[in-house]
Design a protein around this motif. Structure first.
Motif, PDB file in Angstrom:
ATOM      1  N   VAL A  86       4.352   9.616  -7.338  1.00 27.67           N
ATOM      2  CA  VAL A  86       5.783   9.398  -7.181  1.00 27.67           C
ATOM      3  C   VAL A  86       6.246   8.483  -8.307  1.00 27.67           C
ATOM      4  CG1 VAL A  86       5.478   7.444  -5.595  1.00 27.67           C
ATOM      5  CG2 VAL A  86       7.593   8.740  -5.545  1.00 27.67           C
ATOM      6  N   ASP A  87       7.441   8.745  -8.824  1.00 30.25           N
ATOM      7  CA  ASP A  87       8.033   7.891  -9.845  1.00 30.25           C
ATOM      8  C   ASP A  87       9.036   6.988  -9.164  1.00 30.25           C
ATOM      9  OD1 ASP A  87      10.347   7.211 -11.749  1.00 30.25           O
ATOM     10  OD2 ASP A  87       8.777   7.861 -13.117  1.00 30.25           O
ATOM     11  N   LEU A  88       8.863   5.699  -9.321  1.00 28.16           N
ATOM     12  CA  LEU A  88       9.776   4.727  -8.735  1.00 28.16           C
ATOM     13  C   LEU A  88      10.386   3.910  -9.858  1.00 28.16           C
ATOM     14  CD1 LEU A  88      10.957   3.409  -6.195  1.00 28.16           C
ATOM     15  CD2 LEU A  88       9.016   1.863  -6.208  1.00 28.16           C
ATOM     16  N   ALA A  89      11.605   4.235 -10.216  1.00 28.47           N
ATOM     17  CA  ALA A  89      12.334   3.533 -11.278  1.00 28.47           C
ATOM     18  C   ALA A  89      11.494   3.412 -12.549  1.00 28.47           C
ATOM     19  CB  ALA A  89      12.789   2.164 -10.787  1.00 28.47           C
ATOM     20  N   GLY A  90      10.845   4.506 -12.917  1.00 24.49           N
ATOM     21  CA  GLY A  90      10.074   4.538 -14.157  1.00 24.49           C
ATOM     22  C   GLY A  90       8.621   4.122 -14.028  1.00 24.49           C
ATOM     23  N   GLU A  91       8.181   3.746 -12.838  1.00 26.43           N
ATOM     24  CA  GLU A  91       6.779   3.395 -12.609  1.00 26.43           C
ATOM     25  C   GLU A  91       6.111   4.538 -11.858  1.00 26.43           C
ATOM     26  OE1 GLU A  91       5.212   0.837 -13.825  1.00 26.43           O
ATOM     27  OE2 GLU A  91       6.952  -0.276 -14.534  1.00 26.43           O
ATOM     28  N   SER A  92       5.026   5.080 -12.417  1.00 28.57           N
ATOM     29  CA  SER A  92       4.293   6.151 -11.760  1.00 28.57           C
ATOM     30  C   SER A  92       3.283   5.554 -10.786  1.00 28.57           C
ATOM     31  CB  SER A  92       3.568   7.011 -12.798  1.00 28.57           C
ATOM     32  OG  SER A  92       2.889   8.076 -12.151  1.00 28.57           O
ATOM     33  N   LEU A  93       3.287   6.076  -9.562  1.00 23.73           N
ATOM     34  CA  LEU A  93       2.395   5.580  -8.517  1.00 23.73           C
ATOM     35  C   LEU A  93       1.582   6.720  -7.936  1.00 23.73           C
ATOM     36  CD1 LEU A  93       4.998   3.439  -6.520  1.00 23.73           C
ATOM     37  CD2 LEU A  93       3.524   2.662  -8.383  1.00 23.73           C
ATOM     38  N   ILE A  94       0.383   6.388  -7.436  1.00 25.44           N
ATOM     39  CA  ILE A  94      -0.445   7.315  -6.672  1.00 25.44           C
ATOM     40  C   ILE A  94      -0.422   6.838  -5.225  1.00 25.44           C
ATOM     41  CG2 ILE A  94      -2.765   8.235  -6.272  1.00 25.44           C
ATOM     42  CD1 ILE A  94      -3.434   7.387  -9.184  1.00 25.44           C
ATOM     43  N   VAL A  95      -0.122   7.736  -4.297  1.00 25.41           N
ATOM     44  CA  VAL A  95      -0.215   7.437  -2.871  1.00 25.41           C
ATOM     45  C   VAL A  95      -1.332   8.310  -2.319  1.00 25.41           C
ATOM     46  CG1 VAL A  95       0.968   7.443  -0.641  1.00 25.41           C
ATOM     47  CG2 VAL A  95       2.245   6.898  -2.738  1.00 25.41           C
ATOM     48  N   THR A  96      -2.271   7.713  -1.586  1.00 24.89           N
ATOM     49  CA  THR A  96      -3.437   8.437  -1.085  1.00 24.89           C
ATOM     50  C   THR A  96      -3.884   7.858   0.241  1.00 24.89           C
ATOM     51  OG1 THR A  96      -5.618   9.277  -1.752  1.00 24.89           O
ATOM     52  CG2 THR A  96      -5.138   6.971  -2.274  1.00 24.89           C
ATOM     53  N   ARG A  97      -4.953   8.414   0.777  1.00 24.51           N
ATOM     54  CA  ARG A  97      -5.622   7.847   1.955  1.00 24.51           C
ATOM     55  C   ARG A  97      -7.079   7.603   1.588  1.00 24.51           C
ATOM     56  NH1 ARG A  97      -2.618   7.515   6.541  1.00 24.51           N
ATOM     57  NH2 ARG A  97      -0.801   8.879   6.547  1.00 24.51           N
ATOM     58  N   ASN A  98      -7.584   6.435   2.014  1.00 31.50           N
ATOM     59  CA  ASN A  98      -8.976   6.124   1.735  1.00 31.50           C
ATOM     60  C   ASN A  98      -9.893   6.818   2.737  1.00 31.50           C
ATOM     61  OD1 ASN A  98      -8.854   4.580   4.075  1.00 31.50           O
ATOM     62  ND2 ASN A  98      -9.083   2.612   3.046  1.00 31.50           N
ATOM     63  N   ALA A  99     -11.174   6.564   2.658  1.00 30.69           N
ATOM     64  CA  ALA A  99     -12.155   7.238   3.521  1.00 30.69           C
ATOM     65  C   ALA A  99     -11.900   6.968   5.000  1.00 30.69           C
ATOM     66  CB  ALA A  99     -13.568   6.804   3.135  1.00 30.69           C
ATOM     67  N   GLU A 100     -11.293   5.825   5.318  1.00 29.26           N
ATOM     68  CA  GLU A 100     -10.990   5.482   6.708  1.00 29.26           C
ATOM     69  C   GLU A 100      -9.633   6.042   7.154  1.00 29.26           C
ATOM     70  OE1 GLU A 100     -12.043   2.992   4.452  1.00 29.26           O
ATOM     71  OE2 GLU A 100     -14.082   3.442   5.145  1.00 29.26           O
ATOM     72  N   GLY A 101      -8.944   6.742   6.275  1.00 27.59           N
ATOM     73  CA  GLY A 101      -7.650   7.329   6.620  1.00 27.59           C
ATOM     74  C   GLY A 101      -6.475   6.391   6.456  1.00 27.59           C
ATOM     75  N   GLU A 102      -6.689   5.238   5.806  1.00 26.22           N
ATOM     76  CA  GLU A 102      -5.618   4.263   5.604  1.00 26.22           C
ATOM     77  C   GLU A 102      -4.835   4.591   4.338  1.00 26.22           C
ATOM     78  OE1 GLU A 102      -8.090   0.447   7.355  1.00 26.22           O
ATOM     79  OE2 GLU A 102      -8.403   1.087   5.285  1.00 26.22           O
ATOM     80  N   LEU A 103      -3.520   4.464   4.420  1.00 28.11           N
ATOM     81  CA  LEU A 103      -2.686   4.692   3.244  1.00 28.11           C
ATOM     82  C   LEU A 103      -2.983   3.651   2.172  1.00 28.11           C
ATOM     83  CD1 LEU A 103       0.907   5.521   4.534  1.00 28.11           C
ATOM     84  CD2 LEU A 103      -0.523   6.951   3.074  1.00 28.11           C
ATOM     85  N   ARG A 104      -3.013   4.093   0.939  1.00 29.23           N
ATOM     86  CA  ARG A 104      -3.170   3.219  -0.210  1.00 29.23           C
ATOM     87  C   ARG A 104      -2.185   3.686  -1.276  1.00 29.23           C
ATOM     88  NH1 ARG A 104      -5.395   0.319   2.805  1.00 29.23           N
ATOM     89  NH2 ARG A 104      -7.586  -0.284   2.830  1.00 29.23           N
ATOM     90  N   ALA A 105      -1.711   2.751  -2.082  1.00 32.97           N
ATOM     91  CA  ALA A 105      -0.845   3.097  -3.211  1.00 32.97           C
ATOM     92  C   ALA A 105      -1.248   2.242  -4.401  1.00 32.97           C
ATOM     93  CB  ALA A 105       0.619   2.885  -2.860  1.00 32.97           C
ATOM     94  N   PHE A 106      -1.243   2.864  -5.569  1.00 34.38           N
ATOM     95  CA  PHE A 106      -1.661   2.204  -6.805  1.00 34.38           C
ATOM     96  C   PHE A 106      -0.736   2.623  -7.942  1.00 34.38           C
ATOM     97  CE2 PHE A 106      -5.390   3.590  -4.370  1.00 34.38           C
ATOM     98  CZ  PHE A 106      -5.972   2.380  -4.063  1.00 34.38           C
ATOM     99  N   TYR A 107      -0.660   1.765  -8.951  1.00 35.17           N
ATOM    100  CA  TYR A 107      -0.048   2.201 -10.200  1.00 35.17           C
ATOM    101  C   TYR A 107      -0.929   3.307 -10.762  1.00 35.17           C
ATOM    102  CZ  TYR A 107       3.192  -1.736 -10.258  1.00 35.17           C
ATOM    103  OH  TYR A 107       4.197  -2.622  -9.947  1.00 35.17           O
ATOM    104  N   ASN A 108      -0.325   4.361 -11.242  1.00 33.61           N
ATOM    105  CA  ASN A 108      -1.024   5.526 -11.777  1.00 33.61           C
ATOM    106  C   ASN A 108      -1.402   5.291 -13.236  1.00 33.61           C
ATOM    107  OD1 ASN A 108      -1.996   8.118 -12.151  1.00 33.61           O
ATOM    108  ND2 ASN A 108       0.019   9.091 -12.167  1.00 33.61           N
ATOM    109  N   VAL A 109      -2.110   4.195 -13.477  1.00 26.78           N
ATOM    110  CA  VAL A 109      -2.430   3.773 -14.845  1.00 26.78           C
ATOM    111  C   VAL A 109      -3.873   3.287 -14.896  1.00 26.78           C
ATOM    112  CG1 VAL A 109      -1.843   2.150 -16.684  1.00 26.78           C
ATOM    113  CG2 VAL A 109      -0.039   3.093 -15.245  1.00 26.78           C
TER     114      VAL A 109
END
Length: 194
Positions: free
Chosen positions: A53-76
């Protein structure tokens, strides 16, 4: 007298809509200081599912870890700053691999492999993907780029002028996306808000 009437509204200047300096300040003070909508939880329903997802020019990755918990990171990538995920959505079994030098990050953002760079040459523990605060309400995913969000997500939603929490009993978490459209508009974000 030529003064303004009491209660008169002020309008924004041309620069408020066109200035890059104004936009950069708005990114910091508005977009990066609060919780922003970033998709539906169903887009990353199971471990390894991800979307960008692009948020005001910042690219992010949204995912779920092995335990099924949401995680979000800068896509860099922390190595040379390359985008890690160029595709808008997908699934990975265990790692995100940078296409530039193949550095690999697990679903919690930890740097787990650095091909062609020995373990003693880089402190992997010091170079995880940069995490972003992520939370979910009724199937809606929100992220905050603030170092520490000013308030928890539900407090922020509760204080919002639209009072979205009043819809909590409507089963919004059971909704599924039927189709998606995207419109690219060559306008300042405030024009769309108006």
């Amino acid at each position: 007298g030529g003064g303004m009437a009491a209660g008169a509204r002020h309008t924004l200047t041309r620069d408020d809509y066109t200035s890059d300096e104004v936009y950069q300040a708005e990114r910091e003070r508005i977009f990066f200081a609060t919780w922003m909508y970033a998709g539906r939880a169903e887009q990353a329903a199971t471990p390894g599912d991800f979307y960008t997802v692009d948020l005001a020019g910042e690219s992010l990755i949204v995912t779920r870890n092995a335990e099924g918990e949401l995680r979000a990171f800068y896509n860099v990538c922390r190595h040379r700053g390359s985008l890690i995920c160029e595709e808008p959505r997908g699934h990975t079994k265990a790692v995100f691999q940078c296409p530039y030098h193949a550095w690999c990050y697990d679903l919690d953002g930890a740097l787990v492999a650095t091909p062609r760079v020995g373990r003693d040459e880089v402190d992997r523990a010091a170079l995880p993907l940069r995490r972003v605060h992520v939370d979910e309400w009724m199937g809606f995913v929100f992220v905050s780029l603030a170092a520490t969000p000013a308030a928890p997500l539900t407090d922020t939603l509760d204080a919002h002028y639209d009072t979205p929490l009043r819809f909590a009993d409507f089963g919004l978490d059971q909704l599924r996306t039927g189709f998606r459209t995207e419109s690219l508009v060559a306008a300042n974000w405030k024009i769309l808000g108006e």
